[in-house]
Design an enzyme around this catalytic site. Structure first.
Site, PDB file in Angstrom:
ATOM      1  N   ARG A   1      -7.556  -9.038 -11.613  1.00  0.00           N
ATOM      2  CA  ARG A   1      -7.500  -7.672 -11.090  1.00  0.00           C
ATOM      3  C   ARG A   1      -8.567  -6.786 -11.727  1.00  0.00           C
ATOM      4  O   ARG A   1      -9.167  -5.961 -11.066  1.00  0.00           O
ATOM      5  CB  ARG A   1      -6.105  -7.100 -11.353  1.00  0.00           C
ATOM      6  CG  ARG A   1      -5.091  -7.755 -10.470  1.00  0.00           C
ATOM      7  CD  ARG A   1      -3.719  -7.688 -11.063  1.00  0.00           C
ATOM      8  NE  ARG A   1      -2.786  -8.371 -10.189  1.00  0.00           N
ATOM      9  CZ  ARG A   1      -1.679  -8.936 -10.585  1.00  0.00           C
ATOM     10  NH1 ARG A   1      -1.363  -8.923 -11.859  1.00  0.00           N
ATOM     11  NH2 ARG A   1      -0.875  -9.532  -9.734  1.00  0.00           N
TER      12      ARG A   1
ATOM     13  N   ASP B   1       1.887   7.304   2.173  1.00  0.00           N
ATOM     14  CA  ASP B   1       3.227   6.803   1.891  1.00  0.00           C
ATOM     15  C   ASP B   1       4.288   7.850   2.190  1.00  0.00           C
ATOM     16  O   ASP B   1       5.380   7.543   2.639  1.00  0.00           O
ATOM     17  CB  ASP B   1       3.315   6.354   0.432  1.00  0.00           C
ATOM     18  CG  ASP B   1       2.189   5.411   0.120  1.00  0.00           C
ATOM     19  OD1 ASP B   1       2.283   4.246   0.471  1.00  0.00           O
ATOM     20  OD2 ASP B   1       1.183   5.881  -0.432  1.00  0.00           O
TER      21      ASP B   1
ATOM     22  N   ARG C   1       4.968   7.666   5.782  1.00  0.00           N
ATOM     23  CA  ARG C   1       5.826   6.516   6.113  1.00  0.00           C
ATOM     24  C   ARG C   1       7.283   6.851   5.817  1.00  0.00           C
ATOM     25  O   ARG C   1       8.179   6.535   6.598  1.00  0.00           O
ATOM     26  CB  ARG C   1       5.403   5.296   5.291  1.00  0.00           C
ATOM     27  CG  ARG C   1       4.080   4.729   5.725  1.00  0.00           C
ATOM     28  CD  ARG C   1       3.713   3.515   4.887  1.00  0.00           C
ATOM     29  NE  ARG C   1       2.498   2.917   5.404  1.00  0.00           N
ATOM     30  CZ  ARG C   1       1.459   2.546   4.676  1.00  0.00           C
ATOM     31  NH1 ARG C   1       1.499   2.705   3.359  1.00  0.00           N
ATOM     32  NH2 ARG C   1       0.405   2.016   5.228  1.00  0.00           N
TER      33      ARG C   1
ATOM     34  N   HIS D   1      22.243  10.771  -9.515  1.00  0.00           N
ATOM     35  CA  HIS D   1      23.670  10.754  -9.253  1.00  0.00           C
ATOM     36  C   HIS D   1      24.118  12.081  -8.664  1.00  0.00           C
ATOM     37  O   HIS D   1      23.813  13.131  -9.179  1.00  0.00           O
ATOM     38  CB  HIS D   1      24.436  10.488 -10.552  1.00  0.00           C
ATOM     39  CG  HIS D   1      24.037   9.199 -11.186  1.00  0.00           C
ATOM     40  ND1 HIS D   1      24.615   8.000 -10.869  1.00  0.00           N
ATOM     41  CD2 HIS D   1      23.081   8.934 -12.102  1.00  0.00           C
ATOM     42  CE1 HIS D   1      24.040   7.040 -11.585  1.00  0.00           C
ATOM     43  NE2 HIS D   1      23.112   7.582 -12.337  1.00  0.00           N
TER      44      HIS D   1
END
Ligand code: 6V0
Length: 367
Positions: free
Chosen positions: A105, A165, A168, A201
């Protein structure tokens, strides 16, 4: 031109409005999708295309020019010579090397660094006042590289970040709720380099509901993103201006954990799925980049999650020069400001840890 005759005693033309020029570097799938969206949305008076492959470049230019009768008037030019980009207002870089078998990479980033060394200096030379928008992946590191190579102030160097994103995500949630995706708002404020899961939560109608929303923030063309993933976490979503959780509570609707989890997974997997099915992604990134071009050049002051110099924000130390996706107000000056969103201690820690990892990677680049 002899076809036209001027009016007698006509006044000389008044000074015209300054023309807007956008250059797109790299005319592959992504570059051409961006170019055609710019044309159809009438975002530029002049569009310049640059690519290392002259025949493909000329073919793409002619193909677009042949649509002139159906489009707003835009002058389209193309050349492998960067002189064609002279006096651009915005330069969009989509050129990028793809990972080859067996390549590490870091080696891929190094190859992209070499490529950016060919691209960024001439862009700066021909358009010293331009905004730079980096789309090539890994977008955070390459935006940093573009910034370093350009010598531009940081507000003028932007990465497309998690803007796509977020679209999306908005599509998937809107599809589920049967509303228009434009009515779904999300605050994006966290980017990380590893796969993260955060539990928020909420007590809702006496039920303990775990609301998980997160997503991966870069398209995977190579396996690179396993290390350089940008992961955006949303802990605040509103639909039509109404916070989703309180709306659900008000209407006594219990949101199933599996539904939320499936949306989260779908967002994470959507880029992989498109690439698996058609080999690359193009249309959505075309619209995403065009939306950024519109906000920048038309001085819209709209907020987008884009990759920007994040040092000094959310506790990232001033010596960590890294680019991460944060919600930014965009206008003609580039990044005008960064939204100050509340982060929990855990989220801040994660953001700082992402910054540290990116910084370490950048240290190995020798730039
Ligand atoms: P592609 O179809 O391989 O196109 C790349 C283009 O760059 C080719 O036409 C090359 O000839 C050209 N090129 C290579 N080197 C040079 C150079 N030195 N000078 C000029 N041109 C050059 O790739 P594709 O268009 O599919 O993707 C481009 C980049 O966008 C990749 O890095 C993707 O990973 C990235 N994407 C980023 C997204 C985001 O959300 N930021 C989304 C999708 C893809």
């Amino acid at each position: 031109r002899a076809f036209f005759r001027p009016l007698q005693q006509a006044a000389p033309p008044s000074p015209t409005k300054r023309q807007t020029k956008i250059s797109v570097i790299g005319t592959g799938n992504v570059g051409m999708a961006i170019a055609q969206t710019i044309l159809t949305q009438d975002l530029a008076d002049e569009l310049a295309l640059v690519d290392a492959k002259p025949d493909k470049l000329r073919g793409e230019m002619l193909d677009l020019q042949h649509a002139a009768a159906f489009l707003p008037r835009t002058k389209i030019r193309a050349s492998p010579d960067y002189a064609v980009t002279t006096a651009s207002d915005l330069c969009i870089i989509t050129a990028g090397a793809r990972q080859i078998a067996g390549e590490s990479r870091l080696d891929l980033v190094q190859r992209n660094l070499a490529l950016f060394r060919e691209i960024v200096p001439p862009l700066v030379r021909y358009s010293p006042d331009a905004l730079l928008l980096v789309v090539s992946n890994p977008v955070d590191v390459l935006t940093y590289i573009a910034w370093k190579l350009s010598g531009f102030p940081p507000n003028r160097v932007i990465g497309s970040g998690t803007n796509l994103d977020s679209s999306r995500f908005r599509f998937l949630l809107a599809d589920h709720l049967e509303v228009n995706a434009q009515d779904v708002q999300i605050y994006h404020y966290l980017v990380d380099v590893a796969y993260l899961v955060t539990h928020i939560h909420c007590e809702l109608l006496g039920l303990f509901i775990i609301f998980l929303i997160l997503m991966l923030g870069c398209d995977i063309v190579s396996g690179l993103c396993n290390v350089l993933n940008s992961v955006a976490l949303w802990s605040s979503i509103s639909v039509g201006g109404v916070p989703v959780l309180s709306s659900l509570e008000k209407h006594q609707i219990a949101y199933e954990e599996e539904v939320l989890e499936s949306i989260r997974k779908a967002v994470v997997e959507s880029a992989y799925e498109v690439i698996r099915l058609k080999g690359y992604t193009s249309w959505a990134i075309g619209y995403s980049a065009a939306s950024l071009a519109r906000s920048l050049l038309r001085d819209q002051h709209s907020i987008h999650p884009v990759s920007l110099l994040a040092k000094g924000f959310y506790g990232i130390p001033d010596d960590r020069e890294v680019f991460l996706s944060l919600p930014a107000r965009l206008g003609r000056g580039g990044v005008l400001s960064v939204a100050n969103v509340h982060l929990t201690d855990e989220e801040s820690n994660r953001l700082r840890s992402s910054a540290a990892t990116l910084w370490e990677i950048q240290q190995q680049l020798g730039i």
